[in-house]
Design a protein around this motif. Structure first.
Motif, short mmCIF file in Angstrom:
data_model
loop_
_atom_site.label_atom_id
_atom_site.label_comp_id
_atom_site.label_asym_id
_atom_site.label_seq_id
_atom_site.Cartn_x
_atom_site.Cartn_y
_atom_site.Cartn_z
N UNK A 1 0.86 -1.18 0.00
CA UNK A 1 0.00 0.00 0.00
C UNK A 1 0.90 1.23 0.00
N UNK A 2 0.64 2.16 -0.90
CA UNK A 2 1.46 3.36 -0.96
C UNK A 2 0.58 4.58 -1.22
N UNK A 3 1.15 5.75 -1.07
CA UNK A 3 0.47 7.01 -1.34
C UNK A 3 1.02 7.60 -2.65
N UNK A 4 0.16 8.30 -3.35
CA UNK A 4 0.58 8.89 -4.64
C UNK A 4 -0.27 10.13 -4.90
N UNK A 5 0.39 11.22 -5.28
CA UNK A 5 -0.31 12.48 -5.55
C UNK A 5 -0.59 12.63 -7.04
#
Length: 656
Positions: A582-586
């Motif tokens: 699970x990762x964050x991405x803008x």
């Protein structure tokens, strides 16, 4: 004829597809490379011809493999294992080589070819066995240490074989002279390189390291490895011998561990290309024309090698169960066997048709290795009375320690985490029983009065003997998802509902472990982040009650509030390729983006594995995220999910 670049591209394309399939089937990548070579080789699809240029390209894989082995060649390790390495290991290589020579002469092959075949027969696969024994938690067991010691000597024995086998291709009357010249050359070159090169290498690497440039350091490693390989080749020896010397020289310096990490990508890729070329040697039609011969060559050497290793192990006073396990593990062929086999084939020491059959037999034995090792427990228990008695005694000892215990905690693994847990439990007056496979750790801890025994926690019998039926909790203190899933399966069958706490490295496997029955999963990466944040909040003046409340909220959500982070180029490669993290991405909505002027509910991008966690608007307060949120040009959306789902959502939002 394909050009060199075309050959490399074909190699890479075939390797990517087949190795991906091998990983999916939980097979060693080495077998995938071999199969890729079989398919694209001149005897199957014919994409790549078997030319001297192709074989020379493949030798670079052996160069980096021998360099890695040279790095492991250090005197302290050899002295610590000298009994196993130079006793059991030397005896195994000599005995197996002699049997190979005798068998070759019986079927009409000259003794020269017999030496090459005997050397190939003596080798076992370090890559496969280390992986299999590591997954089974048996590297620290007696048979695991014996296997590693023998493998270490096998790796070292390749060096004299690489010197001797080419000399055997001379005319029979010239062999003693050629052999003497080859050995003399090797001795002189090794002496000069080792004695003159040791100080020079250390001094030069120190100068390079002071420049603090990782690129410069790696370039120097490549220059040293290939440079020494060039020197030994032009001295009439082999490329691999020079690479081995380079590894030995660097192993004596303080830069050894850094070098191992830097060289690994080159070694793995080039070694994969080498195994592709080995697979290309296999003529499937020739094998199908003589299936009985291939089956015989796959079976008899495995049985003979098992008998030799097990017999020598008993001679060195190992228990019969240990001898059987060691023999079964080492019975299959190895990667260096292919090196010697390719060398013998190139020197025409072995007939081509027979070479195809031998190559196919070696491949079959390596395919069978995972199944043989998996069955070693049952085989040892069935044919070894000592093993049966030892297992029974071990389980009896465990049971006797826990027979009066009720409401105790079973600790699987007694490393640092297990020991800290045991101290806290003891301070609260809670009984525990720890299971571990490190004999030295167990001996010292048991002598200090700790409740720890030698046992494999992933075995149903060990858990039962440890009092699983009466325990109040099970704690898996080591980060091994495969072993944890086995333990969870046993617990769910014997004591459904019993709390099991599992330690993992990060949040990748949390959902899988919860689904398997884990009551709590503690990811050490997130927990350390949580501790770092809580200490920072306290030292910046945030009240203790508020810090405790925030930390508690994170743990109550099973770390859901912390899962996902922005990845960068410095993150480990394996984290970026798994596709499960699970990762964050803008995502910035430029004017004209598909999502502009539409609501989050209309887009339907949110799912179980993708969330929009925040929306930033330059110069304005962040709007609440909900189905009615209307997107505007310039909005910055923070997405949280798996890499695949994030990529899909980004395309949907931007209209790509």
């Amino acid at each position: 004829m394909p050009k060199t670049l075309e050959i490399v591209l074909i190699f890479l394309a075939a390797s990517v597809g087949i190795v991906a399939l091998a990983r999916k089937l939980h097979l060693p990548p080495l077998l995938g490379y071999l199969l890729a070579g079989v398919l694209i080789g001149p005897h199957a699809l014919g994409f790549v011809p078997n030319t001297p240029e192709t074989r020379y390209l493949a030798e670079f894989g052996v160069v980096f493999l021998m360099f890695s082995i040279g790095l492991e060649f250090n005197l302290p390790r050899l002295m610590a294992m000298r009994g196993t390495v130079f006793g059991l290991g030397l005896a195994q290589v000599l005995a197996t080589t002699i049997i190979g020579v005798a068998a070759a002469m019986l079927v009409g092959i000259g003794w020269q070819g017999g030496v090459a075949l005997g050397g190939a027969l003596a080798m076992s696969s370090t890559a496969i066995l280390v992986k299999l024994l590591g997954e089974r938690g048996e590297l620290e067991a007696q048979h695991g240490r014996d296997v590693i010691g023998i493998l270490l000597f096998q790796d070292l024995a390749v060096v004299p074989f690489l010197v001797v086998v080419p000399a055997l291709a001379s005319a029979p009357e010239n062999i003693p002279v050629a052999l003497g010249i080859a050995l003399a050359k090797a001795a002189v070159v090794l002496a000069v390189l080792l004695f003159a090169g040791r100080r020079l290498v250390r001094a030069w690497l120190t100068v390079v390291a002071r420049r603090r440039s990782n690129e410069l350091f790696i370039l120097n490693l490549l220059l040293m490895t290939l440079g020494l390989a060039y020197i030994t080749e032009h001295a009439g020896l082999s490329l691999a011998l020079g690479a081995f010397v380079a590894g030995m020289l660097i192993s004596e310096t303080e830069y050894r561990h850094q070098v191992e990490e830097d060289i690994k990508p080159f070694r793995d890729v080039l070694l994969g290309l080498f195994f592709v070329t080995i697979g290309m040697l296999l003529d499937v039609r020739s094998v199908l024309a003589q299936p009985l011969l291939v089956l015989m060559l796959a079976t008899l050497p495995v049985l003979a090698k098992f008998a030799v290793v097990a017999g020598l192990s008993r001679f060195f006073r190992r228990p019969s169960g240990t001898a059987i396990r060691t023999g079964l593990a080492l019975a299959q062929a190895g990667e260096f066997g292919f090196v010697l086999l390719a060398q013998a084939g190139g020197l025409k020491l072995v007939d081509g048709a027979l070479m195809d059959a031998i190559l196919a037999a070696m491949l079959l034995s390596m395919f069978a290795a995972p199944f043989i090792v998996a069955a070693s427990d049952r085989i040892a228990m069935r044919f070894s009375r000592d093993e049966w008695m030892l297992q029974s005694l071990q389980l009896t000892q465990i049971a006797s320690r826990t027979i009066k215990s009720t409401r105790h905690v079973i600790i699987c693994g007694y490393g640092r985490n297990g020991q800290v847990l045991s101290k806290l439990l003891a301070a609260e007056g809670i009984e525990y029983m720890a299971l571990d496979l490190d004999p030295e750790r167990i001996r010292e801890a048991a002598a200090a009065g700790d409740a720890v025994v030698y046992a494999d926690a992933s075995r149903r019998e060990s858990l039962m003997a440890a009092g699983l039926a009466r325990a109040q909790a099970v704690v898996i203190s080591y980060a091994d998802t495969a072993a944890a899933l086995k333990i969870l399966r046993h617990v769910s069958e014997i004591r459904p509902g019993l709390p099991v706490i599992v330690r993992v490295k990060d949040d990748t496997e949390m959902d899988k472990l919860h689904a398997a029955g884990a009551a709590e999963v503690v990811p050490e990466a997130l927990e350390s982040s949580l501790m770092l944040a809580s200490h920072t909040l306290l030292l910046t003046g945030v009240p203790v009650s508020r810090v405790v409340r925030r930390v508690g909220a994170v743990r109550e959500s099973r770390y859901g509030l912390l899962r996902g982070f922005f990845h960068g180029s410095s993150d480990e490669a394996e984290d970026l390729t798994e596709g499960r993290h699970i990762r964050l991405h803008s995502v910035i909505l430029e004017p004209g983006a598909a999502a502009t002027g539409r609501t989050l509910g209309q887009l339907r991008v949110v799912s179980e594995d993708l969330q929009v966690v925040a929306v930033r608007r330059p110069g304005q307060p962040s709007p609440p995220v909900g189905p009615d949120l209307l997107f505007q040009a310039g909005d910055v959306l923070v997405l949280k999910g798996t890499p695949e789902r994030i990529a899909q959502a980004e395309r949907q939002l931007l209209g790509g």
